[in-house]
Design an enzyme around this catalytic site. Sequence first.
Site, PDB file in Angstrom:
ATOM      1  N   GLY A 485       0.798  -1.121  -0.084  1.00 61.98           N
ATOM      2  CA  GLY A 485      -0.348   0.504   0.038  1.00 61.98           C
ATOM      3  C   GLY A 485       0.622   1.526   0.082  1.00 61.98           C
ATOM      4  O   GLY A 485       1.817   0.894  -0.388  1.00 61.98           O
ATOM      5  N   GLY A 486       0.452   2.208   0.210  1.00 66.25           N
ATOM      6  CA  GLY A 486       0.768   3.650  -0.212  1.00 66.25           C
ATOM      7  C   GLY A 486       2.640   4.048   1.357  1.00 66.25           C
ATOM      8  O   GLY A 486       2.949   4.545   0.915  1.00 66.25           O
ATOM      9  N   PHE A 487       1.566   3.067   2.763  1.00 63.56           N
ATOM     10  CA  PHE A 487       2.957   2.644   3.273  1.00 63.56           C
ATOM     11  C   PHE A 487       3.387   1.913   3.466  1.00 63.56           C
ATOM     12  O   PHE A 487       4.248   1.885   4.352  1.00 63.56           O
ATOM     13  CB  PHE A 487       1.555   3.546   4.813  1.00 63.56           C
ATOM     14  CG  PHE A 487       1.222   4.405   4.422  1.00 63.56           C
ATOM     15  CD1 PHE A 487       1.120   5.894   4.920  1.00 63.56           C
ATOM     16  CD2 PHE A 487      -0.308   4.457   4.429  1.00 63.56           C
ATOM     17  CE1 PHE A 487      -0.036   6.680   4.974  1.00 63.56           C
ATOM     18  CE2 PHE A 487      -0.998   4.747   4.463  1.00 63.56           C
ATOM     19  CZ  PHE A 487      -0.874   6.435   4.114  1.00 63.56           C
ATOM     20  N   LYS A 504       3.248  -5.121   9.599  1.00 63.64           N
ATOM     21  CA  LYS A 504       3.722  -3.595   8.402  1.00 63.64           C
ATOM     22  C   LYS A 504       4.601  -2.899   8.256  1.00 63.64           C
ATOM     23  O   LYS A 504       5.427  -2.258   9.562  1.00 63.64           O
ATOM     24  CB  LYS A 504       2.502  -2.562   8.470  1.00 63.64           C
ATOM     25  CG  LYS A 504       2.509  -1.437   7.381  1.00 63.64           C
ATOM     26  CD  LYS A 504       1.110  -1.375   7.125  1.00 63.64           C
ATOM     27  CE  LYS A 504       0.655  -0.331   5.281  1.00 63.64           C
ATOM     28  NZ  LYS A 504      -0.221  -1.170   5.501  1.00 63.64           N
ATOM     29  N   ASP A 600      -7.950   7.100   2.859  1.00 63.22           N
ATOM     30  CA  ASP A 600      -7.005   6.498   1.632  1.00 63.22           C
ATOM     31  C   ASP A 600      -8.334   5.074   1.892  1.00 63.22           C
ATOM     32  O   ASP A 600      -7.826   3.855   2.057  1.00 63.22           O
ATOM     33  CB  ASP A 600      -5.560   5.533   2.198  1.00 63.22           C
ATOM     34  CG  ASP A 600      -5.058   4.848   1.183  1.00 63.22           C
ATOM     35  OD1 ASP A 600      -5.637   5.166  -0.272  1.00 63.22           O
ATOM     36  OD2 ASP A 600      -4.550   4.885   1.046  1.00 63.22           O
TER      37      ASP A 600
END
Length: 796
Positions: A485-487, A504, A600
């Site tokens: 994902g974006g992160f 994550k 998001d």
Amino acid sequence: MGFLLLLCFSFTISLSSGADTISANQSLSGNQTIISKGENFELGFFRAGNSSNYYIGIWYKKAYSNPPTIVWVANRETPISDIFISELKFVNGNLVLFNEYKVPIWSTNITTTSLNSVIAVLLDDGNLVLRDGSKSVEPVWQSFDHPVHTWLPGAKLAYDNRTKKSQLLTSWRSNEDPGVGLFSLELIPSTKEYISKWNGSQQYWTSGSWNGQIFSIVPEMRLTYIYNFSFITNENESYFTYSVYNPSVISRFVMDVSGQVQQLTWLEATKQWNLFWSQPKTQCQVYAFCGAFGACRQTGLPFCKCLTGFKPKSENDWNQSLFSSGCVRITDLECGNNKEISFVAVEVAKVPPNSVSVAVGSGGECRTNCLNNCRCNAYSFEDNRCLVWDVELLDLSEDNVNGATIYIKVASKDLPPQLHEKNILGAVIGSVAGVAFVLGLILFVIYRKKRISDGKTTMEGSLVSFVYRDLQIATKNFSEKLGGGGFGSVFKGVLRDSSVVAVKKLESISQGDKQFRSEVSTIGTIQHVNLVRLCGFCAQGSSKLLVYDYMPNGSLDSHLFHEKQDNLLNWKTRYGIALGIARGLVYLHEKCRDCIIHCDIKPENILLDADFCPKLADFGLAKLVDRDFSRVLTTFRGTKGYLAPEWLSGVPVTAKADVFSYGMMLFELVYGKRNAEQSDESKSRFFPSLVANVLMVGGDILSLLDNRLNREASVEQVTKICKVACWCIQDEEDSRPSMNLVEQILEGVVDVNMPPVPRSVTLFLDNTEPIVFFTEPSSSNSSGDDSQSKSASSSG
Ligand SMILES: *[C@@H]1O[C@H](CO)[C@@H](O)[C@H](O)[C@H]1NC(C)=O
Ligand SMILES: *[C@@H]1O[C@H](CO)[C@@H](O)[C@H](O)[C@H]1NC(C)=O
Ligand SMILES: *[C@@H]1O[C@H](CO)[C@@H](O)[C@H](O)[C@H]1NC(C)=O
Ligand SMILES: *[C@@H]1O[C@H](CO)[C@@H](O)[C@H](O)[C@H]1NC(C)=O
Ligand SMILES: *[C@@H]1O[C@H](CO)[C@@H](O)[C@H](O)[C@H]1NC(C)=O
Ligand SMILES: *[C@@H]1O[C@H](CO)[C@@H](O)[C@H](O)[C@H]1NC(C)=O
Ligand SMILES: *[C@@H]1O[C@H](CO)[C@@H](O)[C@H](O)[C@H]1NC(C)=O
Ligand SMILES: *[C@@H]1O[C@H](CO)[C@@H](O)[C@H](O)[C@H]1NC(C)=O
Ligand SMILES: *[C@@H]1O[C@H](CO)[C@@H](O)[C@H](O)[C@H]1NC(C)=O
């Protein structure tokens, strides 16, 4: 005597038979009531809460709850204690209430009626009217002209242009006392707005002015079919009145004891009142809700606490959640004995009102100034400005993130040991926090004991602080990737106690360790059944990792956008997902201490647990990354279809950006494909424009449904979701509903209007310019143009 007997005889006959009228020769006493013709309302004596006080009031009979819902009170300031001796009867054309000592304590107080022809009738709209039988049908008196705390449909809340006075809707003093409380609502005729005031003076809320359709602060009104408001003005008075479009809906406005104006709707299925709307949105925005020296905190109940060193002025009041009497010092300060005086630092959202500015140059001088002034209660020194308070401190709201610091004078011996002045910066408000601290300490010790064999992993608040090496082992050196994902990317891991987690690995985190830990511990406190729980983190140098509960059913996109039949989500599950995510977002937007914008929302960030209960992932992360969102944007991949237009226009982004993305996701729940995905039948089309079309022409709504579902869905639910989705993607933020309203619509509490066609969709249909959220930042617009002509033709 004979006359009295006759009276008794006459009223027992007429009033016990469910009459709607009290005549001049009758009286009401004991448990007798009158009931409106359609049995909507009932009038009689009622008891407020568990107190021993009784009042004459009107309550709902049809929408009956226990205790009954009172809409009007006659003798709100003068209770009685014996209902069988007290009576309500006509005297000289006025309805008068006599207490147990036969003393008149309330009267309709009109001067111009004939003696015996007047009657009192309870009408089906909840209005008690006095009619002079010999004269016109206009009532000579009506309860609607004397509002208490409830504004019923058909009633008005007016400004009297002759006396220059506003009618007030005033809160009860407490749930057990209908007397006039501190909070009121009134009309400002010049701007056509309603305002809420504290103690008749301090304004703390406005509806915004009326534009003919809505009050500007309450754009939700446009979305729903419930109320028809109208503004009326003449030389005598100005007022709003309202009706309910659907006569079977039972609804009311109240000025609640909380100081919030509430709009409630009766749910027959559960026999309960459902809160549809309340303003101001949060309790702590109500002025001085916690009284003097009381601090309001939005998270956790009760809302009010006394400042450190203070106690409730009336414990009895506080036990009834009646906080406005405020707090007093545990020990009074002895003037001149400065040795026994300390200052305790409190972080507040804004400094309290009524301060005096003192011209001194340093915090120390400011403190000395306050210390030597016996009347001074507190000081603050910020931006080289010294403020002191010689008055009681009001309207304190706890906020240790963005607020100001004020120093409150207390007796040294009332400070808990850890708060003595050396420690002043770590000071927290109130004894409740002290208890939490001790509890936390105990838990910490227990946890430490349990974990001692691990040697490394520790607790920080409710979160586990992991060592990088442990996570590396747990994830088998980050080998099983669950998603990206974006992160950053997410990996599956198994901890030593064999619990399964998702780890994550964050990218582009610009924060230092300390700030990171502080943000992460904030995220760790956010817990809701529709949010993925953060259970730990790791911050070692440039390695920043977050550890979450593992969700066995993966993310929504894997179910929606894959052709496989075996993991197909049926309509019921999809509706549940829409509702669950709405609830999660309401929590983030309104129920947390600070409003959290997710930034998001997309199917990839919606995870499903073993029971397909949806959980929102990645919330709070936008805060961890750079505040410069334009940079974040470029790192968002696969998100273009969900971005609200304001993201690209540079204006500050609000929670309504999430509403937009949520709307885009709703379309995909219905469709089972990406909104902008190329499909076989039309080379590429934009699904929301198709939905807008079908809604507009009243077409076959199930034709919009994912074909794999074979039209197996409730038409009503699909229509509702489509309408909500169109509202959510309106260009104007104000036109989009709040997530709270979305939740209520999906729950079936509120109906939803036909949405206007979203401008983005119209642009698309008109084939004028490409819409922002559909264009790839780097590539050409050609695909956008294609799809426009295509969908334009399919709509024609
Ligand atoms: C009471 O007054 C009503 C009219 O106001 C009349 O019809 C009725 O007969 C009276 N009853 C008695 C007992 O006087
Ligand atoms: C009303 O009060 C009387 C006298 O106390 C009692 O007998 C009767 O049951 C009560 N009725 C109701 C409906 O409570
Ligand atoms: C009133 O008293 C009853 C029993 O005495 C109790 O169950 C109830 O919670 C009380 N209600 C309030 C509002 O205090
Ligand atoms: C009735 O009016 C008089 C004067 O007009 C006032 O003093 C009195 O308080 C009023 N009584 C009630 C019960 O409103
Ligand atoms: C409300 O205002 C009145 C004066 O208008 C004042 O006497 C009273 O103390 C105020 N109430 C509170 C709770 O501050
Ligand atoms: C709304 O109320 C006004 C005034 O009562 C009335 O004239 C109008 O017809 C109502 N509108 C609808 C749509 O019912
Ligand atoms: C209110 O009354 C004044 C005279 O007292 C009048 O000039 C004014 O126009 C009235 N306001 C409205 C809205 O009719
Ligand atoms: C205003 O009040 C006067 C006196 O009570 C009355 O004659 C007149 O009809 C009222 N005007 C309106 C528009 O109701
Ligand atoms: C208030 O509540 C507390 C705890 O429930 C109780 O100990 C105390 O006696 C109560 N005080 C009053 C005045 O009711």
